[in-house]
Design a protein around this motif. Structure first.
Motif, mmCIF file in Angstrom:
data_model
loop_
_atom_site.group_PDB
_atom_site.id
_atom_site.type_symbol
_atom_site.label_atom_id
_atom_site.label_comp_id
_atom_site.label_asym_id
_atom_site.label_seq_id
_atom_site.Cartn_x
_atom_site.Cartn_y
_atom_site.Cartn_z
ATOM 1 N N ASP A 53 0.737 -1.341 -0.085
ATOM 2 C CA ASP A 53 -0.160 -0.034 -0.026
ATOM 3 C C ASP A 53 0.745 1.219 -0.052
ATOM 4 O OD1 ASP A 53 -2.301 -1.455 0.184
ATOM 5 O OD2 ASP A 53 -2.381 -1.482 2.223
ATOM 6 N N LEU A 54 0.662 2.280 -0.888
ATOM 7 C CA LEU A 54 1.259 3.539 -0.922
ATOM 8 C C LEU A 54 0.224 4.622 -1.197
ATOM 9 C CD1 LEU A 54 4.172 2.219 -3.451
ATOM 10 C CD2 LEU A 54 4.398 2.641 -1.216
ATOM 11 N N ARG A 55 0.353 5.850 -0.733
ATOM 12 C CA ARG A 55 -0.546 6.712 -0.820
ATOM 13 C C ARG A 55 -0.639 7.215 -2.434
ATOM 14 N NH1 ARG A 55 -0.665 11.461 2.813
ATOM 15 N NH2 ARG A 55 1.321 12.021 1.866
ATOM 16 N N GLY A 56 -1.746 7.689 -2.730
ATOM 17 C CA GLY A 56 -1.755 8.394 -4.283
ATOM 18 C C GLY A 56 -1.459 7.315 -5.309
ATOM 19 N N LEU A 57 -1.204 7.936 -6.421
ATOM 20 C CA LEU A 57 -1.170 7.193 -7.723
ATOM 21 C C LEU A 57 0.198 6.892 -7.912
ATOM 22 C CD1 LEU A 57 -2.094 6.195 -10.246
ATOM 23 C CD2 LEU A 57 -1.950 8.791 -11.069
ATOM 24 N N SER A 58 0.640 5.545 -7.992
ATOM 25 C CA SER A 58 2.096 5.181 -8.284
ATOM 26 C C SER A 58 2.221 4.751 -9.817
ATOM 27 C CB SER A 58 2.066 3.737 -7.625
ATOM 28 O OG SER A 58 2.122 4.025 -6.220
ATOM 29 N N LEU A 59 3.250 5.184 -10.206
ATOM 30 C CA LEU A 59 3.721 5.073 -11.482
ATOM 31 C C LEU A 59 5.421 4.204 -11.504
ATOM 32 C CD1 LEU A 59 3.103 8.660 -12.308
ATOM 33 C CD2 LEU A 59 1.544 6.902 -13.271
ATOM 34 N N THR A 60 5.477 3.813 -12.807
ATOM 35 C CA THR A 60 6.925 3.289 -13.331
ATOM 36 C C THR A 60 7.713 2.745 -12.247
ATOM 37 O OG1 THR A 60 6.750 5.740 -14.231
ATOM 38 C CG2 THR A 60 8.638 4.362 -14.455
ATOM 39 N N PRO A 61 7.524 1.407 -12.055
ATOM 40 C CA PRO A 61 8.186 0.707 -10.810
ATOM 41 C C PRO A 61 9.501 0.259 -11.563
ATOM 42 C CG PRO A 61 6.428 -0.774 -11.995
ATOM 43 C CD PRO A 61 6.331 0.773 -12.414
ATOM 44 N N VAL A 62 10.663 0.271 -10.697
ATOM 45 C CA VAL A 62 11.753 -0.164 -11.367
ATOM 46 C C VAL A 62 12.628 -0.917 -10.123
ATOM 47 C CG1 VAL A 62 13.879 0.576 -12.410
ATOM 48 C CG2 VAL A 62 12.058 2.152 -12.628
ATOM 49 N N PHE A 63 12.870 -2.379 -10.480
ATOM 50 C CA PHE A 63 13.594 -2.913 -9.401
ATOM 51 C C PHE A 63 15.157 -2.638 -9.712
ATOM 52 C CE2 PHE A 63 10.070 -5.726 -10.038
ATOM 53 C CZ PHE A 63 9.794 -6.066 -8.751
ATOM 54 N N ASP A 64 15.845 -2.735 -8.537
ATOM 55 C CA ASP A 64 17.493 -2.351 -8.614
ATOM 56 C C ASP A 64 18.115 -3.841 -8.977
ATOM 57 O OD1 ASP A 64 17.357 -4.109 -6.085
ATOM 58 O OD2 ASP A 64 19.325 -3.055 -5.585
ATOM 59 N N PRO A 65 19.320 -3.735 -9.484
ATOM 60 C CA PRO A 65 19.897 -4.899 -9.967
ATOM 61 C C PRO A 65 19.776 -6.187 -9.039
ATOM 62 C CG PRO A 65 21.142 -3.186 -10.403
ATOM 63 C CD PRO A 65 20.273 -2.557 -9.411
ATOM 64 N N SER A 66 19.944 -5.738 -7.716
ATOM 65 C CA SER A 66 19.799 -7.007 -6.724
ATOM 66 C C SER A 66 18.378 -7.534 -6.663
ATOM 67 C CB SER A 66 20.306 -6.491 -5.498
ATOM 68 O OG SER A 66 19.557 -5.844 -4.581
ATOM 69 N N GLY A 67 17.446 -6.765 -6.746
ATOM 70 C CA GLY A 67 16.014 -7.137 -6.649
ATOM 71 C C GLY A 67 15.456 -6.964 -5.258
ATOM 72 N N GLN A 68 16.480 -6.211 -4.432
ATOM 73 C CA GLN A 68 16.051 -5.882 -3.223
ATOM 74 C C GLN A 68 15.084 -4.744 -3.189
ATOM 75 O OE1 GLN A 68 19.141 -5.490 -0.322
ATOM 76 N NE2 GLN A 68 18.075 -4.489 1.292
ATOM 77 N N ASN A 100 5.562 8.415 -7.853
ATOM 78 C CA ASN A 100 4.348 8.796 -7.226
ATOM 79 C C ASN A 100 3.920 10.038 -7.929
ATOM 80 O OD1 ASN A 100 2.301 10.187 -5.341
ATOM 81 N ND2 ASN A 100 2.827 8.457 -4.610
ATOM 82 N N GLN A 101 2.780 10.388 -8.410
ATOM 83 C CA GLN A 101 2.093 11.090 -9.239
ATOM 84 C C GLN A 101 2.429 12.552 -8.370
ATOM 85 O OE1 GLN A 101 0.393 11.651 -11.822
ATOM 86 N NE2 GLN A 101 -0.157 13.754 -11.586
ATOM 87 N N GLU A 102 2.397 12.384 -7.079
ATOM 88 C CA GLU A 102 2.568 13.898 -6.243
ATOM 89 C C GLU A 102 3.871 14.166 -5.767
ATOM 90 O OE1 GLU A 102 -1.120 14.591 -3.796
ATOM 91 O OE2 GLU A 102 -1.608 12.665 -4.755
ATOM 92 N N LYS A 103 4.993 14.042 -6.723
ATOM 93 C CA LYS A 103 6.271 14.862 -6.544
ATOM 94 C C LYS A 103 7.036 14.117 -5.467
ATOM 95 C CE LYS A 103 4.323 19.030 -8.145
ATOM 96 N NZ LYS A 103 3.787 20.312 -7.840
ATOM 97 N N CYS A 104 7.033 12.684 -5.470
ATOM 98 C CA CYS A 104 7.856 12.007 -4.839
ATOM 99 C C CYS A 104 8.159 10.696 -5.333
ATOM 100 C CB CYS A 104 7.631 11.793 -3.312
ATOM 101 S SG CYS A 104 6.237 10.610 -2.775
ATOM 102 N N VAL A 105 9.108 9.716 -4.570
ATOM 103 C CA VAL A 105 9.328 8.351 -5.080
ATOM 104 C C VAL A 105 9.238 7.454 -3.918
ATOM 105 C CG1 VAL A 105 11.201 6.943 -5.980
ATOM 106 C CG2 VAL A 105 11.038 9.351 -7.133
ATOM 107 N N SER A 106 8.562 6.269 -4.083
ATOM 108 C CA SER A 106 8.555 5.645 -3.055
ATOM 109 C C SER A 106 9.528 4.348 -3.143
ATOM 110 C CB SER A 106 7.089 4.764 -2.870
ATOM 111 O OG SER A 106 6.351 5.626 -2.608
ATOM 112 N N LEU A 107 10.371 4.220 -2.304
ATOM 113 C CA LEU A 107 11.465 3.264 -2.163
ATOM 114 C C LEU A 107 11.283 2.193 -1.337
ATOM 115 C CD1 LEU A 107 14.369 2.568 -3.406
ATOM 116 C CD2 LEU A 107 15.395 3.545 -1.254
ATOM 117 N N ILE A 108 10.969 1.109 -1.921
ATOM 118 C CA ILE A 108 10.539 -0.285 -1.112
ATOM 119 C C ILE A 108 11.433 -1.459 -1.036
ATOM 120 C CG2 ILE A 108 8.795 -2.193 -1.061
ATOM 121 C CD1 ILE A 108 7.141 -0.526 -3.352
#
Lengths: 320, 342
Positions: B176-191, B197-205
């Motif tokens: 669950d993340l707030r708002g509209l999420s876009l463009t998921p990108v995995f790092d090379p390790s997959g971790q 995020n539509q509203e000017k931030c990035v979520s790092l999972i």
């Protein structure tokens, strides 16, 4: 050049699709991309018809009125890549749609704003049923409030006196929109298209269509408009701060706001518009020589505190 | 392009319509996907000739390299098409009246996924037919496979949905993340999974620690994201220059934001990290292309795509070439030394 977008709204059965089909079939030499909710109703073979899902998203600020159409952001963004393939975009909303999220999409998503310009919100009204619809729910009210052009359709079903009554009723909800009487949406497309109603820089005057005099009109649907006039120049900084606070605290109830201000020591109009909590300011057209400079603002909403708004505005003019 | 068109080691084309994407095929050809439904192919990067293939009735909305060479394209005509290196094209799926907006291919598993509206379809192998993974809460804002191909992420309003195919059967998880999420990108390790995020931030999972960090500090929606070759830096658009987040993979310190190469009255629209070296290429809204050195957090101007917004950038797998396109259809193919020598 941003692509002009015309939003067609109106209650179920009012004649939106009739108007849409007229725009698409009339010989005007222009091509449109059309965003619809129901594919079947479009009567022409147009390869730029896009189905939408009316996905309404709340923004993260926690305000319930700050909503946008997520599907429109995607669709308009992708259509913008086909620039040149069409001259404008028509967005048809569902009969029960509140136009606010559509309008707010243009101001809350910078990609949409960069690519597309909201040209107008056209509301088609079923003359025979609008009074019942206004009494039944808030959707019909919102569709009138957010319109800059109201097409009073199916007028042939009413007598002259009934039509006058309906016109008056519509004017009490939104006296600032242009009202055009029609049968089967037989209005000139020059009236519907290229209105540039949301282009603040073109805003010259702010006159009610019919009603004048009384500064506030309250109706049985709770909608009121508060109109403000001042012959004194407005302090721009003070006004911005006041409006910002007003929209922040009362934006849920303020559906539309618009104004043309005379700013001290400026030869140009200072113009603003607002939808719920969103507002946009711009420098407008210059005052003509000898023209009477006045500041005018109008707020349409529910449960508006006329006295507080009037006093707040007066304070921006130096309290005079 | 004025003088820029004469840069040695860089070829330019003007295809006349918005370049919606670009990529290198596994066979080495360069592909530019275009908003008129066609694909321009440079079969031999050492030679400047491009041929054009009309694949879609409308615009091409998404593209991904096919494991067997050539590419997959999805369009607003509702068709999924494969263009083979031979030049032959075949329709793999058709969803009349809908748009195919996102595609992802896993080089590791050769699986493919596509999204149309709220629905995600999974293709387990090159010749397998699509499996409808069902409807998500809202339209999909992006798809990505994890580096080993075991996970598929779909971004949407309210968060990210993850399908795990690694255990032989499909399991599903929702972050669950707030708002509209876009463009998921995995790092090379997959971790790590980074999501715009539509509203000017990035979520790092952090998938290993099941932890989400919000990375603010953007002037605009950070629509373009990528990871540096080693996975130490997350690079994004969304500001007047490059935005880099250095990730402390060992110590667990909060990521540090650095903005560099800020330009006036423009903003970074696209960024793509080199697959092997700490280098990235970035493109701006007024057409400038910069090459960035990530260790120094500095970038230099390379050329300009006729003042039109840079809409796509990509590196070849060996990192010897970069390609890119613009909103007007001006596209380029550049040799790495030409970029670094700028």
């Amino acid at each position: 050049m941003r692509i002009p977008v015309t939003v067609l709204t109106g209650y179920l059965g009012a004649g939106k699709t009739t108007l849409l089909n007229r725009i698409l079939t009339e010989n005007h030499g222009r091509r449109f991309a059309v965003v619809v909710n129901e594919f079947g109703e479009i009567g022409v073979d147009n390869d730029l018809v896009v189905g939408a899902d009316e996905e309404i998203f709340e923004m993260n600020n926690g305000c319930v009125c700050c909503t946008v159409r997520g599907d429109l952001m995607r669709i308009l963004g992708n259509l913008a890549k086909r620039k040149g393939a069409f001259d404008g975009i028509l967005v048809e909303t569902t009969g029960l749609a509140d136009p606010a999220p559509v309008i707010q999409t243009f101001y809350m998503d910078e990609d949409t704003f960069d690519a597309c310009a909201l040209d107008s919100v056209v509301t088609v009204v079923d003359a025979a049923h609008i009074e019942t619809q206004l009494a039944r729910g808030h959707e019909a009210v919102e569709q009138l409030v957010f319109a800059d052009l109201i097409i009073l359709n199916k007028s042939d079903l009413l007598s002259a006196s009934e039509l006058a009554r309906v016109q008056f009723r519509i004017n009490t909800v939104n006296p600032y929109a242009r009202l055009v009487v029609a049968e089967r949406c037989n209005v000139g497309l020059d009236i519907v298209l290229d209105r540039k109603s949301f282009d603040l820089t073109r805003l010259l005057s702010l006159e009610p269509e019919l009603l004048t005099g009384d500064a506030a009109h309250v109706h049985d649907d709770g909608i009121a408009d508060v109109s403000l006039v001042s012959d004194h120049p407005v302090d721009a900084g003070r006004f911005k701060a006041w409006l910002g606070e007003l929209l922040k605290t009362k934006g849920q109830d303020i559906l539309r706001a618009k104004g043309i201000l005379d700013i001290q020591d400026s030869d140009r109009r200072f113009v603003f518009q607002g939808v719920h909590m969103l507002s946009e300011f711009s420098t407008g057209l210059p005052w003509r020589e000898g023209e009477k400079r006045q500041s005018k603002a109008v707020f349409i909403g529910r449960g508006l505190d006329k006295e507080a708004i009037t006093a707040g505005f007066a304070a921006c003019t130096g309290g005079r | 392009m004025s003088d820029d068109s004469q840069i040695q080691g860089v070829s330019f084309w003007n295809f006349g319509v918005h370049a919606t994407g670009c990529l290198f095929g596994t066979e080495g050809a360069v592909y530019f996907t275009l908003a008129d439904g066609s694909v321009a192919r440079v079969a031999d990067p050492s030679c400047a000739s491009a041929d054009r293939f009309g694949l879609h009735g409308g615009g091409i909305l998404c593209q991904a390299p096919a494991p067997s060479g050539g590419l997959f394209t999805g369009g607003d005509d509702g068709r999924l098409v494969q263009l083979a290196p031979s030049g032959e094209s075949v329709e793999l799926a058709a969803l009349p009246g809908q748009w195919i907006e996102h595609l992802a291919v896993s080089p590791a598993s050769a699986a493919m996924a596509m999204a149309s509206g709220k629905n995600v379809f999974f293709f387990p192998g090159p010749d397998a037919s699509g499996i409808d993974l069902g409807a998500l809460p809202s339209s999909v804002g992006g798809l990505a496979f994890s580096p080993d191909g075991g996970l598929l992420a779909a971004a949407h309003y309210g968060g990210v949905t993850l399908w795990d195919f690694s255990a032989g059967q499909t399991s599903l998880a929702r972050i669950d993340l707030r708002g509209l999420s876009l463009t998921p990108v995995f790092d090379p390790s997959g971790q790590y999974l980074a999501v715009a995020n539509q509203e000017k931030c990035v979520s790092l999972i952090d998938l290993a620690r099941n932890h989400v960090l919000e990375l603010p500090g953007y002037a605009r929606k950070p629509a373009s994201l990528c990871w540096s070759a080693g996975g130490d830096t997350l690079l994004t658009s969304g500001n007047a220059g490059f935005t880099a987040w250095d990730i402390d993979r060992e110590g667990g310190q909060s990521p540090l934001q650095t903005q560099f190469a800020q330009q006036e009255e423009t903003f970074l629209t696209q960024v793509s990290a080199h697959p092997l070296f700490p280098v990235a290429i970035g493109g701006f809204s007024e057409g400038s292309v910069f090459i960035a050195e990530l260790a120094a957090k500095a970038a230099v101007y390379v050329f300009n795509l006729e003042a039109h917004k840079v809409s796509a950038l990509a590196w070849s797998a060996d990192g010897m070439h970069a390609c890119g396109g613009s909103a007007s259809g001006v596209c380029f193919l550049a040799l790495l030394p030409a970029l670094l020598g700028a």
